[in-house]
Design an enzyme around this catalytic site. Structure first.
Site, PDB file in Angstrom:
ATOM      1  N   ASN A   9       0.879  -1.173   0.000  1.00 38.88           N
ATOM      2  CA  ASN A   9       0.000   0.000   0.000  1.00 38.88           C
ATOM      3  C   ASN A   9       0.914   1.218   0.000  1.00 38.88           C
ATOM      4  O   ASN A   9       1.501   1.558   1.024  1.00 38.88           O
ATOM      5  CB  ASN A   9      -0.887  -0.036   1.263  1.00 38.88           C
ATOM      6  CG  ASN A   9      -1.674   1.249   1.437  1.00 38.88           C
ATOM      7  OD1 ASN A   9      -1.801   2.055   0.515  1.00 38.88           O
ATOM      8  ND2 ASN A   9      -2.215   1.442   2.635  1.00 38.88           N
ATOM      9  N   TRP A  10       1.027   1.861  -1.170  1.00 37.54           N
ATOM     10  CA  TRP A  10       1.990   2.963  -1.295  1.00 37.54           C
ATOM     11  C   TRP A  10       1.500   4.251  -0.641  1.00 37.54           C
ATOM     12  O   TRP A  10       2.264   5.193  -0.490  1.00 37.54           O
ATOM     13  CB  TRP A  10       2.288   3.231  -2.778  1.00 37.54           C
ATOM     14  CG  TRP A  10       3.001   2.121  -3.479  1.00 37.54           C
ATOM     15  CD1 TRP A  10       3.659   1.070  -2.905  1.00 37.54           C
ATOM     16  CD2 TRP A  10       3.143   1.961  -4.900  1.00 37.54           C
ATOM     17  NE1 TRP A  10       4.202   0.261  -3.881  1.00 37.54           N
ATOM     18  CE2 TRP A  10       3.907   0.782  -5.111  1.00 37.54           C
ATOM     19  CE3 TRP A  10       2.722   2.685  -6.015  1.00 37.54           C
ATOM     20  CZ2 TRP A  10       4.237   0.333  -6.391  1.00 37.54           C
ATOM     21  CZ3 TRP A  10       3.051   2.240  -7.284  1.00 37.54           C
ATOM     22  CH2 TRP A  10       3.803   1.074  -7.475  1.00 37.54           C
ATOM     23  N   LYS A  11       0.227   4.317  -0.303  1.00 42.34           N
ATOM     24  CA  LYS A  11      -0.345   5.528   0.308  1.00 42.34           C
ATOM     25  C   LYS A  11      -0.046   6.757  -0.577  1.00 42.34           C
ATOM     26  O   LYS A  11       0.007   6.629  -1.793  1.00 42.34           O
ATOM     27  CB  LYS A  11       0.165   5.711   1.737  1.00 42.34           C
ATOM     28  CG  LYS A  11       0.040   4.432   2.565  1.00 42.34           C
ATOM     29  CD  LYS A  11       0.228   4.682   4.029  1.00 42.34           C
ATOM     30  CE  LYS A  11       0.290   3.351   4.765  1.00 42.34           C
ATOM     31  NZ  LYS A  11       0.212   3.492   6.198  1.00 42.34           N
ATOM     32  N   HIS A  94      -9.435   1.223   4.946  1.00 40.70           N
ATOM     33  CA  HIS A  94      -8.126   1.381   5.602  1.00 40.70           C
ATOM     34  C   HIS A  94      -8.294   2.309   6.809  1.00 40.70           C
ATOM     35  O   HIS A  94      -9.075   3.263   6.763  1.00 40.70           O
ATOM     36  CB  HIS A  94      -7.099   1.956   4.620  1.00 40.70           C
ATOM     37  CG  HIS A  94      -5.710   1.905   5.166  1.00 40.70           C
ATOM     38  ND1 HIS A  94      -5.240   2.841   6.055  1.00 40.70           N
ATOM     39  CD2 HIS A  94      -4.716   1.009   4.999  1.00 40.70           C
ATOM     40  CE1 HIS A  94      -3.994   2.514   6.405  1.00 40.70           C
ATOM     41  NE2 HIS A  94      -3.655   1.413   5.770  1.00 40.70           N
ATOM     42  N   GLU A  96      -6.623   4.661   7.871  1.00 47.52           N
ATOM     43  CA  GLU A  96      -6.403   6.092   7.597  1.00 47.52           C
ATOM     44  C   GLU A  96      -7.642   6.722   6.969  1.00 47.52           C
ATOM     45  O   GLU A  96      -7.943   7.893   7.199  1.00 47.52           O
ATOM     46  CB  GLU A  96      -5.145   6.271   6.728  1.00 47.52           C
ATOM     47  CG  GLU A  96      -3.899   6.043   7.575  1.00 47.52           C
ATOM     48  CD  GLU A  96      -2.700   5.495   6.830  1.00 47.52           C
ATOM     49  OE1 GLU A  96      -2.658   5.555   5.590  1.00 47.52           O
ATOM     50  OE2 GLU A  96      -1.784   4.980   7.519  1.00 47.52           O
ATOM     51  N   GLU A 166      -5.389  -5.061  10.656  1.00 50.01           N
ATOM     52  CA  GLU A 166      -4.353  -4.063  10.868  1.00 50.01           C
ATOM     53  C   GLU A 166      -4.627  -3.317  12.175  1.00 50.01           C
ATOM     54  O   GLU A 166      -5.426  -2.370  12.191  1.00 50.01           O
ATOM     55  CB  GLU A 166      -4.342  -3.055   9.717  1.00 50.01           C
ATOM     56  CG  GLU A 166      -4.106  -3.678   8.358  1.00 50.01           C
ATOM     57  CD  GLU A 166      -3.480  -2.674   7.396  1.00 50.01           C
ATOM     58  OE1 GLU A 166      -2.389  -2.991   6.897  1.00 50.01           O
ATOM     59  OE2 GLU A 166      -4.054  -1.604   7.169  1.00 50.01           O
ATOM     60  N   GLY A 172       2.576   2.011  10.696  1.00 44.41           N
ATOM     61  CA  GLY A 172       3.534   3.098  10.510  1.00 44.41           C
ATOM     62  C   GLY A 172       4.237   3.525  11.791  1.00 44.41           C
ATOM     63  O   GLY A 172       4.876   4.570  11.833  1.00 44.41           O
ATOM     64  N   SER A 211       3.542  -2.444  10.330  1.00 49.99           N
ATOM     65  CA  SER A 211       4.996  -2.468  10.509  1.00 49.99           C
ATOM     66  C   SER A 211       5.628  -3.818  10.193  1.00 49.99           C
ATOM     67  O   SER A 211       6.573  -4.244  10.858  1.00 49.99           O
ATOM     68  CB  SER A 211       5.367  -2.000  11.924  1.00 49.99           C
ATOM     69  OG  SER A 211       4.903  -0.675  12.127  1.00 49.99           O
ATOM     70  N   GLY A 232       2.787  -1.247   4.275  1.00 50.17           N
ATOM     71  CA  GLY A 232       2.865   0.179   3.967  1.00 50.17           C
ATOM     72  C   GLY A 232       4.296   0.596   3.695  1.00 50.17           C
ATOM     73  O   GLY A 232       4.825   0.411   2.594  1.00 50.17           O
ATOM     74  N   GLY A 233       4.955   1.151   4.707  1.00 50.11           N
ATOM     75  CA  GLY A 233       6.294   1.727   4.541  1.00 50.11           C
ATOM     76  C   GLY A 233       7.280   0.827   3.810  1.00 50.11           C
ATOM     77  O   GLY A 233       8.007   1.281   2.911  1.00 50.11           O
TER      78      GLY A 233
HETATM   79  C1  PEP Z   1      -0.748   0.029   6.117  1.00 48.37           C
HETATM   80  O1  PEP Z   1      -0.882   1.241   6.078  1.00 48.37           O
HETATM   81  O2  PEP Z   1      -1.595  -0.709   5.589  1.00 48.37           O
HETATM   82  C2  PEP Z   1       0.424  -0.504   6.816  1.00 48.37           C
HETATM   83  C3  PEP Z   1       0.404  -1.738   7.225  1.00 48.37           C
HETATM   84  O3  PEP Z   1       1.476   0.371   7.006  1.00 48.37           O
HETATM   85  P1  PEP Z   1       2.915   0.024   7.653  1.00 48.37           P
HETATM   86  O4  PEP Z   1       3.374  -1.270   7.039  1.00 48.37           O
HETATM   87  O5  PEP Z   1       3.775   1.180   7.275  1.00 48.37           O
HETATM   88  O6  PEP Z   1       2.700  -0.102   9.119  1.00 48.37           O
END
Ligand code: PEP
Length: 248
Positions: A9-11, A94, A96, A166, A172, A211, A232-233
Protein backbone atom coordinates in the site's frame (compact mmCIF):
# COMPACT_ATOMS: atom_id res chain seq x y z
CA UNK A 1 -3.62 -24.64 2.06
CA UNK A 2 -4.25 -20.97 1.39
CA UNK A 3 -1.92 -19.13 -0.97
CA UNK A 4 0.06 -16.32 0.69
CA UNK A 5 -0.59 -12.80 -0.61
CA UNK A 6 1.68 -9.81 -0.03
CA UNK A 7 0.11 -6.50 -1.03
CA UNK A 8 1.90 -3.15 -0.92
CA UNK A 9 0.00 0.00 0.00
CA UNK A 10 1.99 2.96 -1.30
CA UNK A 11 -0.34 5.53 0.31
CA UNK A 12 0.42 9.15 -0.71
CA UNK A 13 3.90 8.39 -2.03
CA UNK A 14 5.68 8.09 -5.35
CA UNK A 15 6.39 9.83 -8.63
CA UNK A 16 6.63 8.53 -12.19
CA UNK A 17 10.36 8.12 -11.73
CA UNK A 18 10.30 6.44 -8.31
CA UNK A 19 7.48 4.06 -9.30
CA UNK A 20 9.34 2.95 -12.40
CA UNK A 21 12.47 2.28 -10.34
CA UNK A 22 10.52 0.51 -7.59
CA UNK A 23 8.61 -1.80 -9.93
CA UNK A 24 11.70 -2.64 -11.99
CA UNK A 25 13.41 -3.63 -8.74
CA UNK A 26 10.46 -5.72 -7.56
CA UNK A 27 10.12 -7.49 -10.93
CA UNK A 28 13.83 -8.33 -10.96
CA UNK A 29 13.41 -10.39 -7.76
CA UNK A 30 10.13 -12.11 -8.54
CA UNK A 31 11.69 -15.41 -9.64
CA UNK A 32 12.38 -16.16 -5.96
CA UNK A 33 8.87 -15.30 -4.77
CA UNK A 34 6.23 -17.95 -4.16
CA UNK A 35 3.57 -15.63 -2.70
CA UNK A 36 1.07 -13.77 -4.80
CA UNK A 37 2.14 -10.13 -4.96
CA UNK A 38 0.19 -6.93 -5.57
CA UNK A 39 0.76 -3.19 -5.24
CA UNK A 40 -1.92 -0.61 -4.47
CA UNK A 41 -0.99 2.67 -6.13
CA UNK A 42 -2.29 6.26 -5.92
CA UNK A 43 -5.06 6.59 -8.52
CA UNK A 44 -3.16 8.82 -10.96
CA UNK A 45 -0.33 6.32 -11.28
CA UNK A 46 -2.56 3.33 -12.03
CA UNK A 47 -2.19 3.67 -15.85
CA UNK A 48 1.60 3.77 -15.45
CA UNK A 49 1.52 0.77 -13.12
CA UNK A 50 -0.68 -1.10 -15.59
CA UNK A 51 1.88 -0.49 -18.32
CA UNK A 52 4.87 -1.46 -16.16
CA UNK A 53 3.24 -4.65 -14.85
CA UNK A 54 1.79 -5.87 -18.15
CA UNK A 55 2.46 -9.61 -18.61
CA UNK A 56 4.09 -9.95 -15.18
CA UNK A 57 3.12 -11.86 -12.04
CA UNK A 58 2.55 -8.72 -9.99
CA UNK A 59 -1.07 -7.58 -9.72
CA UNK A 60 -2.19 -4.08 -8.82
CA UNK A 61 -5.04 -2.23 -7.26
CA UNK A 62 -6.30 1.01 -5.79
CA UNK A 63 -6.16 2.24 -2.21
CA UNK A 64 -9.83 3.19 -2.08
CA UNK A 65 -12.90 3.22 -4.34
CA UNK A 66 -16.04 5.29 -4.53
CA UNK A 67 -19.23 3.84 -3.13
CA UNK A 68 -20.97 5.58 -6.04
CA UNK A 69 -21.11 4.40 -9.65
CA UNK A 70 -21.16 7.72 -11.51
CA UNK A 71 -22.54 11.23 -11.34
CA UNK A 72 -22.00 14.41 -9.37
CA UNK A 73 -19.39 13.17 -6.88
CA UNK A 74 -16.40 15.44 -7.41
CA UNK A 75 -13.07 13.79 -6.78
CA UNK A 76 -14.37 10.23 -6.63
CA UNK A 77 -13.08 7.23 -8.64
CA UNK A 78 -15.52 4.44 -9.49
CA UNK A 79 -15.19 0.69 -9.84
CA UNK A 80 -15.83 0.96 -13.58
CA UNK A 81 -12.93 3.42 -13.94
CA UNK A 82 -10.60 1.08 -12.05
CA UNK A 83 -11.49 -1.95 -14.11
CA UNK A 84 -10.88 0.13 -17.26
CA UNK A 85 -7.23 -0.12 -16.18
CA UNK A 86 -7.30 -3.85 -15.24
CA UNK A 87 -7.09 -3.25 -11.50
CA UNK A 88 -7.53 -6.46 -9.53
CA UNK A 89 -7.80 -5.17 -5.95
CA UNK A 90 -9.28 -2.23 -4.04
CA UNK A 91 -8.37 -1.59 -0.44
CA UNK A 92 -11.51 -0.62 1.48
CA UNK A 93 -11.82 0.72 5.02
CA UNK A 94 -8.13 1.38 5.60
CA UNK A 95 -7.75 2.85 9.09
CA UNK A 96 -6.40 6.09 7.60
CA UNK A 97 -9.67 6.47 5.64
CA UNK A 98 -11.62 5.68 8.80
CA UNK A 99 -9.73 7.88 11.26
CA UNK A 100 -8.47 10.78 9.11
CA UNK A 101 -11.34 11.04 6.62
CA UNK A 102 -14.29 10.00 8.78
CA UNK A 103 -15.21 6.86 6.85
CA UNK A 104 -17.92 4.96 8.72
CA UNK A 105 -18.41 1.16 8.83
CA UNK A 106 -21.45 1.58 6.58
CA UNK A 107 -19.41 3.53 3.98
CA UNK A 108 -16.75 0.82 3.96
CA UNK A 109 -19.45 -1.79 3.41
CA UNK A 110 -20.82 0.15 0.42
CA UNK A 111 -17.31 0.46 -1.02
CA UNK A 112 -16.83 -3.29 -0.57
CA UNK A 113 -20.03 -3.90 -2.54
CA UNK A 114 -19.02 -1.38 -5.21
CA UNK A 115 -15.67 -3.12 -5.72
CA UNK A 116 -17.24 -6.55 -6.09
CA UNK A 117 -19.89 -5.25 -8.46
CA UNK A 118 -17.06 -4.48 -10.90
CA UNK A 119 -15.13 -7.70 -10.31
CA UNK A 120 -12.50 -6.09 -8.11
CA UNK A 121 -11.35 -8.02 -5.06
CA UNK A 122 -11.80 -5.85 -1.98
CA UNK A 123 -9.06 -5.94 0.63
CA UNK A 124 -11.20 -5.16 3.67
CA UNK A 125 -9.17 -3.58 6.48
CA UNK A 126 -10.26 -4.04 10.07
CA UNK A 127 -8.47 -3.31 13.32
CA UNK A 128 -8.61 -1.65 16.70
CA UNK A 129 -7.16 1.58 18.07
CA UNK A 130 -4.64 1.40 20.91
CA UNK A 131 -7.22 2.49 23.48
CA UNK A 132 -9.60 -0.21 22.23
CA UNK A 133 -6.90 -2.88 22.67
CA UNK A 134 -6.12 -1.53 26.12
CA UNK A 135 -9.74 -1.55 27.23
CA UNK A 136 -10.24 -5.10 25.95
CA UNK A 137 -12.61 -4.34 23.06
CA UNK A 138 -10.44 -5.54 20.15
CA UNK A 139 -12.74 -8.42 19.22
CA UNK A 140 -15.89 -6.31 19.59
CA UNK A 141 -14.44 -3.62 17.28
CA UNK A 142 -13.29 -6.09 14.64
CA UNK A 143 -16.64 -7.92 14.83
CA UNK A 144 -18.53 -4.64 14.36
CA UNK A 145 -16.40 -3.73 11.32
CA UNK A 146 -16.93 -7.18 9.79
CA UNK A 147 -20.64 -7.26 10.56
CA UNK A 148 -21.21 -4.00 8.67
CA UNK A 149 -19.95 -5.73 5.52
CA UNK A 150 -21.55 -9.13 6.13
CA UNK A 151 -24.93 -7.55 6.87
CA UNK A 152 -24.84 -5.64 3.59
CA UNK A 153 -23.44 -8.22 1.17
CA UNK A 154 -23.82 -11.58 2.95
CA UNK A 155 -21.06 -13.87 4.19
CA UNK A 156 -20.76 -15.66 0.81
CA UNK A 157 -19.41 -12.42 -0.70
CA UNK A 158 -16.30 -12.87 1.43
CA UNK A 159 -15.35 -15.76 -0.83
CA UNK A 160 -14.17 -13.18 -3.37
CA UNK A 161 -12.47 -10.88 -0.90
CA UNK A 162 -9.39 -10.56 1.26
CA UNK A 163 -9.39 -9.33 4.87
CA UNK A 164 -6.48 -7.39 6.34
CA UNK A 165 -6.24 -7.24 10.11
CA UNK A 166 -4.35 -4.06 10.87
CA UNK A 167 -4.14 -2.98 14.51
CA UNK A 168 -4.11 0.80 14.14
CA UNK A 169 -1.44 1.19 16.83
CA UNK A 170 0.94 -0.91 14.71
CA UNK A 171 0.52 1.01 11.44
CA UNK A 172 3.53 3.10 10.51
CA UNK A 173 4.69 3.13 14.14
CA UNK A 174 7.40 0.47 13.99
CA UNK A 175 5.41 -1.43 16.68
CA UNK A 176 4.34 -4.79 15.30
CA UNK A 177 1.75 -6.99 16.95
CA UNK A 178 3.51 -10.12 18.17
CA UNK A 179 2.84 -13.16 15.97
CA UNK A 180 0.65 -14.57 18.75
CA UNK A 181 -1.31 -11.31 19.22
CA UNK A 182 -1.97 -11.18 15.49
CA UNK A 183 -2.79 -14.90 15.28
CA UNK A 184 -5.35 -14.57 18.09
CA UNK A 185 -7.29 -11.90 16.18
CA UNK A 186 -6.94 -13.75 12.86
CA UNK A 187 -8.32 -16.90 14.49
CA UNK A 188 -11.18 -14.87 15.96
CA UNK A 189 -12.01 -13.45 12.49
CA UNK A 190 -11.89 -16.88 10.88
CA UNK A 191 -14.05 -18.48 13.57
CA UNK A 192 -16.58 -15.65 13.35
CA UNK A 193 -16.88 -16.27 9.60
CA UNK A 194 -16.95 -20.06 10.16
CA UNK A 195 -20.00 -19.66 12.38
CA UNK A 196 -21.81 -18.42 9.28
CA UNK A 197 -20.07 -20.40 6.54
CA UNK A 198 -17.24 -22.90 7.16
CA UNK A 199 -16.11 -23.14 3.57
CA UNK A 200 -15.74 -19.36 3.16
CA UNK A 201 -13.81 -19.20 6.45
CA UNK A 202 -11.43 -21.94 5.31
CA UNK A 203 -10.70 -20.22 1.98
CA UNK A 204 -10.49 -16.53 2.81
CA UNK A 205 -7.01 -15.00 2.96
CA UNK A 206 -6.54 -12.94 6.13
CA UNK A 207 -3.50 -10.67 5.86
CA UNK A 208 -1.72 -8.99 8.75
CA UNK A 209 -0.70 -5.33 8.42
CA UNK A 210 1.24 -3.10 10.77
CA UNK A 211 5.00 -2.47 10.51
CA UNK A 212 5.76 -5.73 8.70
CA UNK A 213 9.35 -5.87 7.48
CA UNK A 214 11.89 -8.36 6.17
CA UNK A 215 12.89 -9.23 9.74
CA UNK A 216 9.46 -10.13 11.15
CA UNK A 217 7.52 -11.37 8.11
CA UNK A 218 8.68 -15.01 8.38
CA UNK A 219 7.45 -15.39 11.95
CA UNK A 220 4.15 -13.64 11.27
CA UNK A 221 3.39 -15.56 8.06
CA UNK A 222 4.21 -18.86 9.80
CA UNK A 223 1.14 -18.48 12.04
CA UNK A 224 -1.71 -20.77 10.96
CA UNK A 225 -4.28 -18.05 10.29
CA UNK A 226 -1.97 -15.40 8.81
CA UNK A 227 -2.02 -15.66 5.03
CA UNK A 228 0.33 -12.83 4.10
CA UNK A 229 0.61 -9.12 4.67
CA UNK A 230 -0.58 -5.67 3.75
CA UNK A 231 2.57 -3.60 3.72
CA UNK A 232 2.86 0.18 3.97
CA UNK A 233 6.29 1.73 4.54
CA UNK A 234 8.30 -1.34 3.57
CA UNK A 235 6.54 -1.56 0.19
CA UNK A 236 8.26 1.62 -1.00
CA UNK A 237 11.73 0.10 -1.41
CA UNK A 238 12.16 -2.84 -3.76
CA UNK A 239 14.62 -4.72 -1.54
CA UNK A 240 12.51 -4.30 1.59
CA UNK A 241 9.33 -5.34 -0.20
CA UNK A 242 11.00 -8.32 -1.87
CA UNK A 243 12.34 -9.55 1.48
CA UNK A 244 8.73 -9.70 2.71
CA UNK A 245 7.47 -11.28 -0.52
CA UNK A 246 10.12 -13.99 -0.19
CA UNK A 247 9.02 -14.80 3.39
CA UNK A 248 6.47 -17.39 4.34
C1 PEP B 1 -0.75 0.03 6.12
O1 PEP B 1 -0.88 1.24 6.08
O2 PEP B 1 -1.60 -0.71 5.59
C2 PEP B 1 0.42 -0.50 6.82
C3 PEP B 1 0.40 -1.74 7.23
O3 PEP B 1 1.48 0.37 7.01
P1 PEP B 1 2.92 0.02 7.65
O4 PEP B 1 3.37 -1.27 7.04
O5 PEP B 1 3.78 1.18 7.28
O6 PEP B 1 2.70 -0.10 9.12
Amino acid sequence: MRQTLVAGNWKLNGSKESIEELLKGVLSGMSEVKSDVAVCAPYVYIPLVEELLKDTDVAFGSQDISMYESGAYTGEISGAMLTDFSCKFSIVGHSERRTLFGEKDADTAKKFAAAQKYGLTPILCVGELLEERENGTTEAVVARQLDAVINLVGVEALEKAVIAYEPVWAIGTGKTASPQQAQDVHAFIRSKIANLNKSVAEKIQILYGGSVNGGNADELFAMPDIDGGLIGGASLKADDFLAICQAG
